[in-house]
Write an enzyme that holds these catalytic residues in place. Structure first.
Site, mmCIF file in Angstrom:
data_model
loop_
_atom_site.group_PDB
_atom_site.id
_atom_site.type_symbol
_atom_site.label_atom_id
_atom_site.label_comp_id
_atom_site.label_asym_id
_atom_site.label_seq_id
_atom_site.Cartn_x
_atom_site.Cartn_y
_atom_site.Cartn_z
ATOM 1 N N GLU A 8 18.496 34.641 -2.049
ATOM 2 C CA GLU A 8 17.629 34.619 -1.039
ATOM 3 C C GLU A 8 16.621 35.031 -1.836
ATOM 4 O O GLU A 8 15.744 36.933 -2.053
ATOM 5 C CB GLU A 8 18.213 35.837 -0.598
ATOM 6 N N HIS A 34 14.460 37.760 0.037
ATOM 7 C CA HIS A 34 14.952 39.921 -0.214
ATOM 8 C C HIS A 34 14.302 40.624 -1.170
ATOM 9 O O HIS A 34 14.636 40.356 -2.403
ATOM 10 C CB HIS A 34 16.581 39.912 -0.593
ATOM 11 N N ASP A 66 12.910 41.967 3.079
ATOM 12 C CA ASP A 66 12.718 40.961 4.020
ATOM 13 C C ASP A 66 11.143 39.900 4.114
ATOM 14 O O ASP A 66 10.263 41.352 4.766
ATOM 15 C CB ASP A 66 14.149 40.178 5.026
ATOM 16 N N ALA A 124 26.365 41.139 4.888
ATOM 17 C CA ALA A 124 27.272 42.558 4.617
ATOM 18 C C ALA A 124 27.402 42.927 5.188
ATOM 19 O O ALA A 124 27.577 43.077 6.690
ATOM 20 C CB ALA A 124 26.143 44.001 3.812
ATOM 21 N N GLN A 147 23.897 46.879 11.067
ATOM 22 C CA GLN A 147 23.913 46.301 10.477
ATOM 23 C C GLN A 147 25.774 45.308 10.575
ATOM 24 O O GLN A 147 26.599 44.819 11.178
ATOM 25 C CB GLN A 147 24.438 46.350 8.978
#
Length: 279
Positions: free
Chosen positions: A244, A247, A195, A181, A160
């Site tokens: 989104e 997601h 996703d 994020a 991430q």
């Protein structure tokens, strides 16, 4: 589940070593092959053998206690607001709520669903209960003539961080803040998010996906399988992220059906239904 379900613990151990040592996440080809001899604990047990009863089964029992409120599941750790319930299905991770710095989900497995890539990488994985539910969702979609692909599931802290830094460098800080994020505050690190996309690669991880047959099917039916559309249109102020439609976040069937029926966010749900009301 495919045979990779039985290798979840070996994969978690290897990813843990990579994460804590600062190394890049290893290729999973050898891990998945060498882990064939290992046995997955029954009933979705964790590596510590302490999760034989999952949060979702507790949530769906008659007369169940209310889930903890947002305030009850947050503490300060070295100045960072950190969740105290990272393994619970109701955990809320957002821009104001971080996972523990060293958190790795205890029971990562690979769901037996199609992916648009062949590489054996960490984003194929989810927590065991969520992975099983995803398989059921994909099967239900297929029965309705809807073809789905899993695109990105679990992401380690290190992954991430790399992704967020790439967003900032290539698309700017504002775009990164809206769609990605910072490390430690990604739902993908919980192992409960995936996703998804349809057959049209041009709408993959793009807002127009919500208007495709696949996106509409997910919005209408994901709650039946325990998933919610985590980042809703018009709820950006609450979630901190732009819409989104791709997601999915697993929370368990009862919670998911209520959230999707009301068109609210997970934060809204826990504020309304938590054992301590939001002040």
């Amino acid at each position: 589940m495919n045979k990779n379900r039985t290798t979840g613990l070996a994969v978690v151990a290897a990813l843990s070593v990579a994460l804590l040592s600062g190394c890049e996440a290893p290729s999973l080809d050898k891990l998945l092959t060498s882990g064939d001899q290992q046995t997955q604990p029954a009933n979705g047990a964790s590596a510590e053998g302490s999760e034989n009863t999952t949060p979702s089964s507790q949530q769906e029992e008659p007369g169940k206690p209310k889930p903890p409120s947002l305030q009850e599941t947050l503490t300060m750790v070295e100045g960072v607001p950190t969740v105290t319930n990272p393994t619970e299905l109701s955990v809320v991770v957002n821009k104001q709520r971080a996972l523990p710095a060293d958190y790795i989900p205890p029971d990562l497995v690979e769901p037996n669903v199609p992916f648009p890539f062949d590489e054996k990488v960490e984003k194929r994985f989810m927590r065991a209960e969520a992975a099983k539910a995803l398989e059921e969702l994909f099967a239900g979609a297929n029965q309705d003539g809807i073809e789905l692909y899993a695109v990105s599931g679990y992401r380690s802290y290190k992954t991430q961080r790399s992704l967020y830094e790439t967003y900032v460098k290539t698309q700017g800080a504002e775009h990164a803040a809206a769609y990605s994020a910072v490390p430690g505050k990604s739902e993908h690190q919980t192992g409960l998010a995936m996703d998804v996309s349809g057959v049209d690669a041009t709408t993959r991880l793009e807002e127009p996906f919500g208007e495709t047959p696949e996106g509409k099917w997910l919005s209408a039916h994901c709650g039946e399988y325990g998933f919610i559309i985590r980042y809703l249109k018009g709820k950006e102020e609450t979630t901190g992220y732009s819409y989104e439609p791709w997601h999915l976040r697993y929370v368990g069937k009862e919670m998911a059906q209520e959230i999707m029926a009301k068109g609210i966010t997970l934060e809204d749900y826990l504020s309304e239904n938590g054992s301590t009301q939001k002040q």
